[in-house]
Enzyme design. Structure first.
Site, PDB file in Angstrom:
ATOM      1  N   LYS A   1      38.105  35.861  49.976  1.00  0.00           N
ATOM      2  CA  LYS A   1      37.993  37.251  50.448  1.00  0.00           C
ATOM      3  C   LYS A   1      36.751  37.929  49.877  1.00  0.00           C
ATOM      4  CE  LYS A   1      42.121  38.592  49.024  1.00  0.00           C
ATOM      5  NZ  LYS A   1      42.683  37.353  48.429  1.00  0.00           N
TER       6      LYS A   1
ATOM      7  N   ARG B   1      48.681  44.910  49.302  1.00  0.00           N
ATOM      8  CA  ARG B   1      49.258  43.693  48.735  1.00  0.00           C
ATOM      9  C   ARG B   1      50.779  43.639  48.916  1.00  0.00           C
ATOM     10  NH1 ARG B   1      44.958  41.705  45.822  1.00  0.00           N
ATOM     11  NH2 ARG B   1      45.497  40.391  44.087  1.00  0.00           N
TER      12      ARG B   1
ATOM     13  N   ARG C   1      36.993  28.117  39.467  1.00  0.00           N
ATOM     14  CA  ARG C   1      36.199  29.330  39.691  1.00  0.00           C
ATOM     15  C   ARG C   1      35.708  29.921  38.364  1.00  0.00           C
ATOM     16  NH1 ARG C   1      38.220  33.807  43.917  1.00  0.00           N
ATOM     17  NH2 ARG C   1      39.465  34.835  42.338  1.00  0.00           N
TER      18      ARG C   1
ATOM     19  N   ARG D   1      38.228  33.894  34.344  1.00  0.00           N
ATOM     20  CA  ARG D   1      38.994  35.141  34.219  1.00  0.00           C
ATOM     21  C   ARG D   1      40.289  34.902  33.462  1.00  0.00           C
ATOM     22  NH1 ARG D   1      39.094  37.456  40.253  1.00  0.00           N
ATOM     23  NH2 ARG D   1      41.296  37.533  39.713  1.00  0.00           N
TER      24      ARG D   1
ATOM     25  N   ARG E   1      50.254  33.964  40.417  1.00  0.00           N
ATOM     26  CA  ARG E   1      49.594  34.770  41.456  1.00  0.00           C
ATOM     27  C   ARG E   1      49.915  34.249  42.852  1.00  0.00           C
ATOM     28  NH1 ARG E   1      43.820  34.184  39.657  1.00  0.00           N
ATOM     29  NH2 ARG E   1      43.148  35.282  41.520  1.00  0.00           N
TER      30      ARG E   1
HETATM   31  P1  ADP Z   1      42.801  37.563  43.764  1.00  0.00           P
HETATM   32  O1  ADP Z   1      42.670  37.974  45.202  1.00  0.00           O
HETATM   33  O2  ADP Z   1      41.852  36.497  43.379  1.00  0.00           O
HETATM   34  O3  ADP Z   1      44.208  37.337  43.301  1.00  0.00           O
HETATM   35  P2  ADP Z   1      42.069  40.250  42.900  1.00  0.00           P
HETATM   36  O4  ADP Z   1      40.744  40.366  42.249  1.00  0.00           O
HETATM   37  O5  ADP Z   1      42.252  40.790  44.264  1.00  0.00           O
HETATM   38  O6  ADP Z   1      42.401  38.720  42.800  1.00  0.00           O
HETATM   39  O7  ADP Z   1      43.181  40.911  41.979  1.00  0.00           O
HETATM   40  C1  ADP Z   1      43.329  40.587  40.608  1.00  0.00           C
HETATM   41  C2  ADP Z   1      44.591  41.252  40.050  1.00  0.00           C
HETATM   42  O8  ADP Z   1      44.473  42.680  40.173  1.00  0.00           O
HETATM   43  C3  ADP Z   1      45.856  40.899  40.786  1.00  0.00           C
HETATM   44  O9  ADP Z   1      46.443  39.709  40.308  1.00  0.00           O
HETATM   45  C4  ADP Z   1      46.725  42.125  40.497  1.00  0.00           C
HETATM   46  O10 ADP Z   1      47.254  42.085  39.182  1.00  0.00           O
HETATM   47  C5  ADP Z   1      45.725  43.247  40.540  1.00  0.00           C
HETATM   48  N1  ADP Z   1      45.582  43.854  41.890  1.00  0.00           N
HETATM   49  C6  ADP Z   1      44.478  43.844  42.686  1.00  0.00           C
HETATM   50  N2  ADP Z   1      44.691  44.491  43.846  1.00  0.00           N
HETATM   51  C7  ADP Z   1      45.990  44.933  43.802  1.00  0.00           C
HETATM   52  C8  ADP Z   1      46.823  45.671  44.689  1.00  0.00           C
HETATM   53  N3  ADP Z   1      46.384  46.085  45.898  1.00  0.00           N
HETATM   54  N4  ADP Z   1      48.098  45.920  44.300  1.00  0.00           N
HETATM   55  C9  ADP Z   1      48.555  45.519  43.108  1.00  0.00           C
HETATM   56  N5  ADP Z   1      47.836  44.819  42.216  1.00  0.00           N
HETATM   57  C10 ADP Z   1      46.552  44.534  42.541  1.00  0.00           C
END
Ligand code: ADP
Ligand code: ZN
Length: 214
Positions: free
Chosen positions: A13, A88, A127, A162, A173
């Site tokens: 993404k 999400r 990654r 990370r 996740r």
């Molecule tokens: P990825 O898509 O690689 O899992 P992100 O960078 O989108 O990672 O998100 C990292 C973390 O940030 C998630 O695991 C969550 O804890 C938090 N997070 C990000 N966006 C949201 C959201 N819209 N709602 C709740 N938690 C979020």
């Protein structure tokens, strides 16, 4: 364009958003990036969010929605926006519907990156991310290594794994995605807004997305 990018962690993404942004200058809104910056800056939001993020759990909806509303009101979003990692959960999607109605904004489409689980697992464990909050370039030890090991090509700062990219947090996740986020595929499909793309290369995804939007 006014779109949502949907897909499991590791679907690409972030990379796809970057390329789509070059296409028409829409604002890239990554709630993950905003949260990581808040954690780094040590803001109240960051302090509250960090423990959830390190476990691979979702940050509570109430924290996310305030953040998104503020971001959407910034001037660069007038051109358009690409949501990456938001919404999400079904409640977030419902609150987004209300927020967009209030701001009189209409979404063009929801692009779903439909990637097999084994591919995302492999991508996530290999990654690496630039530790510089202003850069956050993404690398992959197998498919896109840095020129100098451990050092970002773009800004010279260290690249790191990370804290939510240990094997245990990654599995959590993915589990969280399946349980809480994948229901959004049906949610947007029923609204007639879903466009699913199964290509693995980000170039192909971008081409197909642009074709789907025009
Ligand atoms: P990825 O898509 O690689 O899992 P992100 O960078 O989108 O990672 O998100 C990292 C973390 O940030 C998630 O695991 C969550 O804890 C938090 N997070 C990000 N966006 C949201 C959201 N819209 N709602 C709740 N938690 C979020
Ligand atoms: Zn960098």
């Amino acid at each position: 364009m006014r779109i949502i990018l949907l897909g499991p962690p590791g679907a690409g993404k972030g990379t796809v958003s970057g390329k789509l942004k070059q296409h028409d200058n829409a604002a890239h809104i990554s709630t993950g990036d905003i949260l990581r910056n808040a954690v780094k800056a040590g803001t109240a939001l960051g302090k509250e969010a960090k423990a959830y993020m390190d476990r691979g759990d979702l940050v509570p909806d109430s924290l996310i929605m305030g953040m998104v509303e503020e971001r959407l009101k910034e001037p660069d979003c007038r051109i358009g926006f690409i949501f990456d990692g938001f919404p999400r959960t079904i409640p977030q999607a419902e609150m987004l519907d209300k927020l967009l109605a209030k701001l009189d904004i209409k979404l063009d489409a929801v692009i779903n990156l439909d990637i097999p689980k084994q591919v995302v697992l492999d991508r996530l464990t290999t990654r690496r991310t630039c530790s510089n909050a202003a850069c956050q370039a993404i690398y992959n030890v197998k498919s896109m290594p840095t020129k100098v090991e451990g050092i970002c090509d773009k800004c010279g700062q260290p690249v790191i794994q990370r804290s939510d990219e240990t094997e245990e947090a990654i599995l959590n996740r993915l589990e969280t995605y399946n349980r809480q986020t994948s229901p959004l595929i049906d949610y947007y499909d029923q609204k007639g807004m879903l466009r699913s793309i199964a290509s693995l290369s980000s170039e192909d995804v971008v081409k197909e997305a642009i074709a789907a939007l025009s």
